[in-house]
Design a protein around this motif. Structure first.
Motif, PDB file in Angstrom:
ATOM      1  N   ASP A 200     -53.323 -16.257 -25.310  1.00 43.80           N
ATOM      2  CA  ASP A 200     -53.265 -14.550 -24.931  1.00 43.80           C
ATOM      3  C   ASP A 200     -53.121 -14.298 -23.551  1.00 43.80           C
ATOM      4  O   ASP A 200     -52.456 -13.217 -23.264  1.00 43.80           O
ATOM      5  CB  ASP A 200     -54.597 -13.871 -25.537  1.00 43.80           C
ATOM      6  CG  ASP A 200     -54.556 -13.969 -27.114  1.00 43.80           C
ATOM      7  OD1 ASP A 200     -53.830 -13.533 -27.641  1.00 43.80           O
ATOM      8  OD2 ASP A 200     -55.536 -14.845 -27.340  1.00 43.80           O
ATOM      9  N   LYS A 228     -46.535 -11.929 -21.504  1.00 49.68           N
ATOM     10  CA  LYS A 228     -47.930 -12.416 -21.772  1.00 49.68           C
ATOM     11  C   LYS A 228     -48.702 -11.871 -20.300  1.00 49.68           C
ATOM     12  O   LYS A 228     -47.967 -11.949 -19.383  1.00 49.68           O
ATOM     13  CB  LYS A 228     -47.989 -13.755 -21.744  1.00 49.68           C
ATOM     14  CG  LYS A 228     -49.306 -14.531 -22.081  1.00 49.68           C
ATOM     15  CD  LYS A 228     -49.253 -15.928 -22.273  1.00 49.68           C
ATOM     16  CE  LYS A 228     -48.334 -16.353 -23.277  1.00 49.68           C
ATOM     17  NZ  LYS A 228     -48.680 -16.270 -24.771  1.00 49.68           N
ATOM     18  N   THR A 370     -56.753  -9.668 -21.909  1.00 50.49           N
ATOM     19  CA  THR A 370     -56.509  -9.252 -23.412  1.00 50.49           C
ATOM     20  C   THR A 370     -57.463  -9.961 -24.140  1.00 50.49           C
ATOM     21  O   THR A 370     -57.402 -11.041 -24.225  1.00 50.49           O
ATOM     22  CB  THR A 370     -54.920  -8.993 -23.681  1.00 50.49           C
ATOM     23  OG1 THR A 370     -55.041  -8.249 -25.038  1.00 50.49           O
ATOM     24  CG2 THR A 370     -54.602 -10.508 -23.806  1.00 50.49           C
ATOM     25  N   PRO A 372     -57.700 -11.501 -28.362  1.00 50.49           N
ATOM     26  CA  PRO A 372     -56.701 -12.191 -29.340  1.00 50.49           C
ATOM     27  C   PRO A 372     -55.990 -11.204 -30.008  1.00 50.49           C
ATOM     28  O   PRO A 372     -56.572 -10.150 -30.604  1.00 50.49           O
ATOM     29  CB  PRO A 372     -57.364 -13.253 -30.254  1.00 50.49           C
ATOM     30  CG  PRO A 372     -58.821 -13.457 -29.211  1.00 50.49           C
ATOM     31  CD  PRO A 372     -59.149 -12.357 -28.461  1.00 50.49           C
ATOM     32  N   GLN A 373     -54.809 -11.199 -30.334  1.00 43.82           N
ATOM     33  CA  GLN A 373     -53.904 -10.450 -30.829  1.00 43.82           C
ATOM     34  C   GLN A 373     -53.542 -11.078 -32.172  1.00 43.82           C
ATOM     35  O   GLN A 373     -53.151 -12.014 -32.204  1.00 43.82           O
ATOM     36  CB  GLN A 373     -52.502 -10.145 -29.702  1.00 43.82           C
ATOM     37  CG  GLN A 373     -52.640  -9.778 -28.469  1.00 43.82           C
ATOM     38  CD  GLN A 373     -53.512  -8.233 -28.539  1.00 43.82           C
ATOM     39  OE1 GLN A 373     -53.246  -7.232 -29.043  1.00 43.82           O
ATOM     40  NE2 GLN A 373     -54.665  -8.295 -27.542  1.00 43.82           N
TER      41      GLN A 373
END
Length: 373
Positions: A200, A228, A370, A372-373
Motif C-alpha cells: 500500500d 501509490k 495509508t 490497507p485498501q
C-alpha cells in the motif's frame, strides 16, 4: 472449472517469520478468487477439509459444520455475527469485512531502490526498533555480527545482495507493520514489480552521495503510475553527500513529484550531527555507537535553544538556521491527502547503518502512511 484450494500455514518465531513476497501478493490480491471470504482467515478450518477440497465443496459450510469435520473450534461471537450478516445479505457475501480496528493499525510498505542503496540495512534497523530482532544484522557481516533476517538464501548471504523479496512483520506502538524487502538488481526486478502490487506504501531509498540511480528511476515511475504513496529516505548521510536541495531538485524535476522535507540533515559525512524535525521544530542529535544496536540520542533541543550553537558548532548552526528559513519560505507544507494520492512525497534524511533518523522515520510513517485498501 473448479480451482483447488491451497492452504499455507505459517508459524514459529523470528527465524520462521519470512513469507515469500510472491505468496504474500497472492494472498492479498487473488485469494478471494478461489476461497470464500468468510473462510479466508481460518487456515485451520480449511486445512481440515483437505488440500484437494474445492471452493464449491466448502462454500456452503458454516463454521459449526467445519468444526464437526475436525477443524478449528466454533467462531467467536464477533465472527459469528459477520457470518450471519453474510447469510442474511447475499449481495455482500463476496466482501470480507475485516474489523475496522485491525485495518486501521496495519501498514504495508515495500522498500525500493538501486542496488547497494541500503534497503536490507534499513529493513534490519526497522526490525530492531520494532523489537523483532535484538541485534541488527549486516549484509556483509563480520565475525561478531549476525547475518540479516531478510537475506536468508545461501546465495544471498554469499553475494551480499537480495535475490528474492521477503515479507517481515513486527509490532510497533500498537501498529502491525508488514515490511517487504525487495531485490534491487535489474535481473530480479520482476519479483520487485509483483511485490509492489501488494504494498500500500512505497519507501524509495536514495543514496545521498549518488542521487537518483537507474533502477530507482524505473521503480519510482512504476509507483507514480499506480498512484501509490511514496516516502523518500535519503540514506548514507554519514558519508559525504550531495546537497539536500539538489536531491529534491532531481526528484521534482524528473518525476513532477512535490517533495516536502520532514527530517532535515545537520551536516554530512564525519560532521553529520543529527536531524531537524520540521514538524515540531526540534533538533535530534545522535552519537555514533554500536551499529547493531539502537542509536544513542545525545539530546533533543528546540531550534531556538541558545545551547544548540555550542552543541553542533557555529558553522553548522548558521547553516541550519539558513536552511530552516529557506524551507519555510519555498517548500509547500505537508498535505496528507496529496501524499496518499501519490502527488507529494515526505522526505527524510538519515543513516540506516548508524541508526540516524530511522526511528523518527518509522514513527512518521505510521502516522502518514495509508492503511490497507
Amino acid at each position: 472449472t473448479k480451482q483447488t484450494v491451497c492452504c499455507v500455514w505459517c508459524s514459529g518465531g523470528a527465524d520462521q517469520m519470512r513469507l515469500p513476497a510472491v505468496l504474500f501478493t497472492l494472498l492479498l490480491s487473488e485469494a478471494d478468487a478461489f476461497l470464500p471470504p468468510r473462510l479466508l482467515p481460518r487456515a485451520g478450518q480449511a486445512s481440515a477439509l483437505g488440500a484437494t477440497s474445492t471452493s464449491d465443496e466448502v462454500a456452503d459450510l458454516t463454521s459449526e459444520e467445519v468444526a464437526a469435520k475436525g477443524g478449528k473450534a466454533a467462531l467467536s461471537d464477533e465472527d459469528k455475527a459477520v457470518e450471519e450478516s453474510m447469510r442474511a445479505n447475499p449481495a455482500t457475501a463476496g466482501v470480507y469485512a475485516a474489523p475496522a480496528s485491525e485495518i486501521a493499525r496495519r501498514r504495508n510498505l515495500a522498500i525500493i531502490a538501486h542496488p547497494d542503496a541500503g534497503k536490507t540495512t534499513l529493513t534490519e534497523k526497522l526490525l530492531l526498533y520494532g523489537g523483532a530482532v535484538q541485534q541488527a544484522g549486516a549484509v556483509r557481516s563480520r565475525a561478531d555480527q549476525r547475518q540479516t533476517t531478510s537475506d536468508w538464501m545461501e546465495l544471498e548471504k554469499k553475494r551480499g545482495i537480495s535475490i528474492t523479496s521477503t515479507v517481515l512483520t513486527f509490532e510497533y506502538q500498537g501498529n502491525q507493520v508488514n515490511l517487504l524487502d525487495t531485490p534491487g538488481h535489474q535481473d530480479f526486478s520482476e519479483d520487485t514489480y509483483r511485490t509492489l502490487a501488494a504494498a500500500d506504501n512505497a519507501v524509495c531509498l536514495v543514496d545521498a552521495a549518488k542521487g537518483l540511480e537507474p533502477q530507482t528511476r524505473k521503480l519510482l515511475e512504476v509507483c507514480r503510475l499506480s498512484g501509490k504513496p511514496i516516502f523518500t529516505f535519503c540514506n548514507k548521510l554519514d558519508r559525504p553527500a550531495l546537497e539536500p536541495l539538489e536531491l529534491i531538485d532531481q526528484i521534482e524535476g524528473e518525476f513532477g513529484l512535490t517533495c516536502c522535507p520532514v527530517l532535515w540533515p545537520i551536516g554530512d559525512g564525519p560532521r553529520f550531527q543529527g536531524v531537524l524535525d520540521r514538524e515540531d521544530g526540534t533538533v535530534h542529535l545522535f552519537a555514533r555507537g554500536d551499529r547493531t544496536g539502537r542509536a544513542e540520542n545525545l539530546a533533543v533541543m528546540k531550534l531556538d535553544d541558545p545551547d544548540l550553537e555550542d552543541a553542533i558548532g557555529p558553522e553548522l548552526y548558521a547553516k541550519l538556521l539558513e536552511d530552516a528559513e529557506l524551507l519555510d519560505d519555498l517548500i509547500e507544507p505537508l498535505d496528507l491527502e496529496r501524499v496518499r494520492s501519490g502527488d507529494q512525497t515526505p522526505m527524510f534524511f538519515g543513516s540506516a547503518m548508524n541508526n540516524f533518523g530511522v526511528e523518527l522515520f518509522l514513527e512518521k510513517f505510521l502516522r502518514y502512511g495509508t492503511t490497507p485498501q
